[in-house]
Enzyme design. Structure first.
Site, PDB file in Angstrom:
ATOM      1  N   ILE A   1       0.813  -1.211   0.000  1.00  0.00           N
ATOM      2  CA  ILE A   1       0.000   0.000   0.000  1.00  0.00           C
ATOM      3  C   ILE A   1       0.848   1.262   0.000  1.00  0.00           C
ATOM      4  O   ILE A   1       0.431   2.294  -0.525  1.00  0.00           O
ATOM      5  CB  ILE A   1      -1.003   0.020   1.175  1.00  0.00           C
ATOM      6  CG1 ILE A   1      -0.290   0.109   2.527  1.00  0.00           C
ATOM      7  CG2 ILE A   1      -1.910  -1.198   1.131  1.00  0.00           C
ATOM      8  CD1 ILE A   1      -1.243   0.315   3.698  1.00  0.00           C
TER       9      ILE A   1
ATOM     10  N   SER B   1      -3.944  -0.329  12.777  1.00  0.00           N
ATOM     11  CA  SER B   1      -4.655  -1.553  12.400  1.00  0.00           C
ATOM     12  C   SER B   1      -5.762  -1.842  13.395  1.00  0.00           C
ATOM     13  O   SER B   1      -5.654  -1.502  14.586  1.00  0.00           O
ATOM     14  CB  SER B   1      -3.692  -2.743  12.371  1.00  0.00           C
ATOM     15  OG  SER B   1      -4.391  -3.962  12.189  1.00  0.00           O
TER      16      SER B   1
ATOM     17  N   TYR C   1       2.707  -7.287  17.611  1.00  0.00           N
ATOM     18  CA  TYR C   1       2.182  -6.505  16.490  1.00  0.00           C
ATOM     19  C   TYR C   1       0.964  -5.691  16.923  1.00  0.00           C
ATOM     20  O   TYR C   1       0.887  -4.481  16.669  1.00  0.00           O
ATOM     21  CB  TYR C   1       1.805  -7.434  15.333  1.00  0.00           C
ATOM     22  CG  TYR C   1       1.150  -6.705  14.181  1.00  0.00           C
ATOM     23  CD1 TYR C   1       1.917  -5.945  13.303  1.00  0.00           C
ATOM     24  CD2 TYR C   1      -0.229  -6.764  13.985  1.00  0.00           C
ATOM     25  CE1 TYR C   1       1.325  -5.263  12.252  1.00  0.00           C
ATOM     26  CE2 TYR C   1      -0.828  -6.084  12.946  1.00  0.00           C
ATOM     27  CZ  TYR C   1      -0.046  -5.330  12.084  1.00  0.00           C
ATOM     28  OH  TYR C   1      -0.642  -4.644  11.053  1.00  0.00           O
TER      29      TYR C   1
ATOM     30  N   LYS D   1       0.442  -1.546  17.108  1.00  0.00           N
ATOM     31  CA  LYS D   1      -0.630  -0.827  16.409  1.00  0.00           C
ATOM     32  C   LYS D   1      -1.436   0.039  17.375  1.00  0.00           C
ATOM     33  O   LYS D   1      -1.892   1.127  17.014  1.00  0.00           O
ATOM     34  CB  LYS D   1      -1.526  -1.806  15.672  1.00  0.00           C
ATOM     35  CG  LYS D   1      -0.833  -2.597  14.558  1.00  0.00           C
ATOM     36  CD  LYS D   1      -0.427  -1.703  13.402  1.00  0.00           C
ATOM     37  CE  LYS D   1       1.027  -1.399  13.321  1.00  0.00           C
ATOM     38  NZ  LYS D   1       1.401  -0.565  12.158  1.00  0.00           N
TER      39      LYS D   1
END
Length: 303
Positions: free
Chosen positions: A30, A150, A175, A179
């Site tokens: 992205i 996220s 992770y 985020k």
């Protein structure tokens, strides 16, 4: 025929001519699509990543556009690398109008970075924190900052002790926690900028679950293969969709005055309670500056 990210974000008619953008993690996925979209809109773009060959390939795609693309290599696991990136941007540009903090990943191995913190937390949070705060004096008066977060932050609580060792390492927790830090950082930055009366916006986004983004390479097997197979399923989020999520708060006239928000599907959305906790945001900000051994950025605006 597939639609471009700028069309999906409703910004195809936005003119970014004369603007300077920095998109981290833009050699693939992205980030790459967002960088090229900004170039098509007229912005000059600094493409960032670790792979020089991939970076130059993205820059080559700027040929024929009324915009310049340039690759700068920097390792987000290296404090010196991030500082050198910031210095290059300050030296080689007159200012930054659009800063997209997109670089990051999910890393299976439990290890500490050179700062003595968990590797994922360092790459995904501390490095964009350092880069952004190092560029505060170089940002245009109406600059926009977008940080890739996220929906994975849901269900995670801020734990600044756990990131200082890997005794209980779990890659998905690391992770998700990073985020959560991304959202807290973006909102705290917005509050502090507002207190200084600078018209700079800071927002975070959820890009969607994107099989073609390259993110799946970080997942344990057989998930990468399963994610790859999903790319042909109608309705699954595409790389272009994810890039559009970045573009919407970065250039849309509809978001020019929106700051401190978390966007999902191009809509300001309420994140988890932990991501809305101002004490969490303040503690994370102070902890980040302390670990990086820098003066607390925008300290006078903390209250």
């Amino acid at each position: 025929m597939s639609r471009s990210p700028e069309e999906l974000a409703g910004v195809a008619d936005v003119d970014c001519t004369g603007q300077q953008a920095l998109v981290t993690g833009s050699t693939s996925g992205i980030g790459r699509d967002a960088a090229l979209a900004l170039g098509r809109l007229g912005a000059d773009v600094i493409v960032h990543g670790r792979d020089e060959t991939a970076g130059e390939a993205v820059v080559d795609e700027f040929d024929g556009l009324d915009a310049d693309g340039r690759f700068v290599k920097a390792d987000f696991a290296s404090v010196d690398g991030v500082r050198e990136l910031a210095e290059t941007v300050r030296t080689d540009t007159d200012g930054v109008d659009i800063l997209v903090n997109n670089a990051g990943g999910l890393f299976r191995e439990g290890r500490l970075s050179d700062l003595g913190v968990e590797y994922t937390f360092h790459v995904n949070h501390l490095s964009p924190f350092l880069l952004t705060t190092a560029l505060l004096g170089h940002l245009a008066d109406d600059a926009r900052i977008v940080t890739t977060a996220s929906a994975a932050h849901q269900g995670t609580a801020l734990d600044l002790e756990r990131v200082q060792d890997v005794d209980r390492h779990a890659s998905w927790w690391a992770y998700s926690h990073s985020k959560l830090a991304n959202i807290l950082f973006a909102s705290e930055l917005a509050r502090r900028l507002d207190a200084t009366e600078r018209a700079i916006t800071s927002n975070s986004i959820h890009p969607g679950a994107i099989p073609g983004s390259g993110f799946s390479r970080f997942l344990p097997r057989p998930l990468p293969q399963l994610m790859g197979g999903l790319s042909a399923v109608p309705g699954v989020t595409t790389v272009a969709d994810g890039a559009a999520e970045l573009l919407f708060p970065a250039v849309s006239p509809r978001t020019a005055d929106i700051s401190g928000r978390y966007f999902v599907d191009q809509q300001p959305t309420t994140p988890s309670p932990a991501a809305r906790d101002r004490d969490n945001a303040r503690r994370l900000w102070e902890f980040s500056a302390d670990v990086l051994d820098i003066e607390e950025p925008l300290e006078g605006a903390a209250t």
